[in-house]
Design a protein around this motif. Structure first.
Motif: not given
Length: 379
Positions: A36-43, A27-34, A46-49
């Motif tokens: 693509r949007f260059n998410l920080t660990d904090e972001a 399932n590449l969804l999480l890695a691709a989202m992180r 928050r998204m996962m919670r």
């Protein structure tokens, strides 16, 4: 807070949580989202919670408590994981190539029936991905209990249905039901480590999560469940949709083959789910207090330490050995308790004798202040 009431970020992030697993495997969804949007660990945290809160509320509306799903999502060496194996060439002859549908009635009718409580099982299905036929055959010879002779011509010829969290009795009922189909040639007990399990871990996709008489399935937004048209309804099960962006990370099951080397992204996502400060603990140095070391030597965990071949080690050597095991393990049961402790478990395989492996559970506590990980339990 009620199931439909709005939740403030501070309230969500400060409150206790218990998340059984976070899965990116197949399932590449999480890695691709992180990425693509260059998410920080904090972001990302928050998204996962927030997504986990959405999932629990979705399940509540279906009458399913997320807490009740742990046994289907976390491996347990006391419960069986069974791979049912079918010859897709045989099943195709009578189904014009729709062999997944053709064999479905045989295994669906063998799923456990509700007795006490609400039984839960993860179900994965699919063909073996491309691999040399001789290697697949050799892996099966070491693991498969044959119902009839079978020779691998090509890997994709092997169609598999993989079911978790079975008792011995339930496993026997499932294999007996599958044996009624002419394409069935045997099963493999995949509770422990094996080369065949590595092939399956790379190949099989999540098909659903059985909860009582429901089959929860990840689907796209506005999608419908059971797109494969398997005969669940005829067997008394109700296919039920959960948005796949919530299903795949939190309700998907990962086959822990320990041979694929692909658990790094899973563990990174799990640790970031636990705390943004833990995101890069790929190979944490584990420490323990002097009292904890004495407890492991003399307490109720002594037998497990001895079986793992660790009982003779002094404290520094034990900390090094456990650190290596945790770096190779899979992470589960991520939680923030009411006392503010960030806790998680690592499932690790240790070779005990004659090339056999046994799974042990290591309980850990993460301290965000110094980013150190403390050993709490070993069993």
């Amino acid at each position: 807070m009620t199931a439909d009431s709005p939740t403030m970020w501070e309230e969500l992030l400060a409150g206790p949580f218990n998340i059984h697993s976070v899965t990116t495997h197949n399932n590449l969804l999480l890695a691709a989202m992180r990425d693509r949007f260059n998410l920080t660990d904090e972001a990302f945290h928050r998204m996962m919670r927030a997504d986990h809160l959405r999932l629990t509320r979705t399940l509540d509306k279906l009458g399913v408590a997320y807490s009740s799903l742990a046994k289907a999502l976390m491996p347990d060496h006391r419960r069986r994981e069974i791979a049912l194996l079918f010859d897709s060439a045989v099943a195709s002859l009578s189904s014009n190539g729709f062999y997944g549908i053709d064999v479905a009635e045989a295994w669906i009718s063998g799923l456990p029936r509700p007795r006490k409580g609400v039984p839960v099982n993860s179900i994965l299905r699919g063909d073996l991905l491309h691999a040399p036929a001789d290697k697949v055959q050799a892996a099966m010879e070491r693991s498969v209990v044959y119902h009839q002779p079978f020779t691998v011509t090509y890997a994709q010829q092997v169609y598999c249905v993989y079911v978790t969290n079975l008792s011995e009795e339930q496993a026997k009922a499932l294999t007996s039901s599958a044996a009624e189909h002419p394409a069935y040639f045997g099963y493999a007990d995949c509770t422990g480590r094996s080369t065949l399990k590595a092939h399956l871990g790379l190949s099989l996709m999540n098909s659903g999560l059985r909860v009582g008489d429901m089959i929860l399935e990840g689907v796209p937004v506005d999608g419908v469940p059971n797109g494969a048209r398997l005969p669940f309804d005829a067997a008394g099960f109700t296919p039920t949709a959960v948005i796949d962006s919530l299903f795949l990370p939190f309700l998907g099951y990962r086959i822990n083959s320990h041979l694929t080397g692909q658990n790094r992204e899973d563990n990174r996502s799990a640790l970031t789910m636990l705390s943004p400060d833990a995101a890069h603990l790929e190979s944490p140095v584990i420490w323990m207090s002097q009292g904890r070391y004495g407890y492991l030597q003399d307490g109720k965990h002594r037998d497990s330490m001895e079986q793992a071949g660790l009982l003779h080690l002094n404290q520094p050597a034990l900390e090094v050995a456990v650190s290596k095991l945790v770096a190779q393990g899979y992470l589960y049961n991520l939680r923030l308790d009411t006392y503010g402790n960030l806790l998680y478990k690592a499932l690790v395989d240790v070779e005990v004798e004659d090339g056999r492996y046994r799974t042990f559970t290591i309980g850990l506590r993460f301290n965000p202040e110094d980013k150190r990980v403390e050993l709490m339990t070993f069993f």
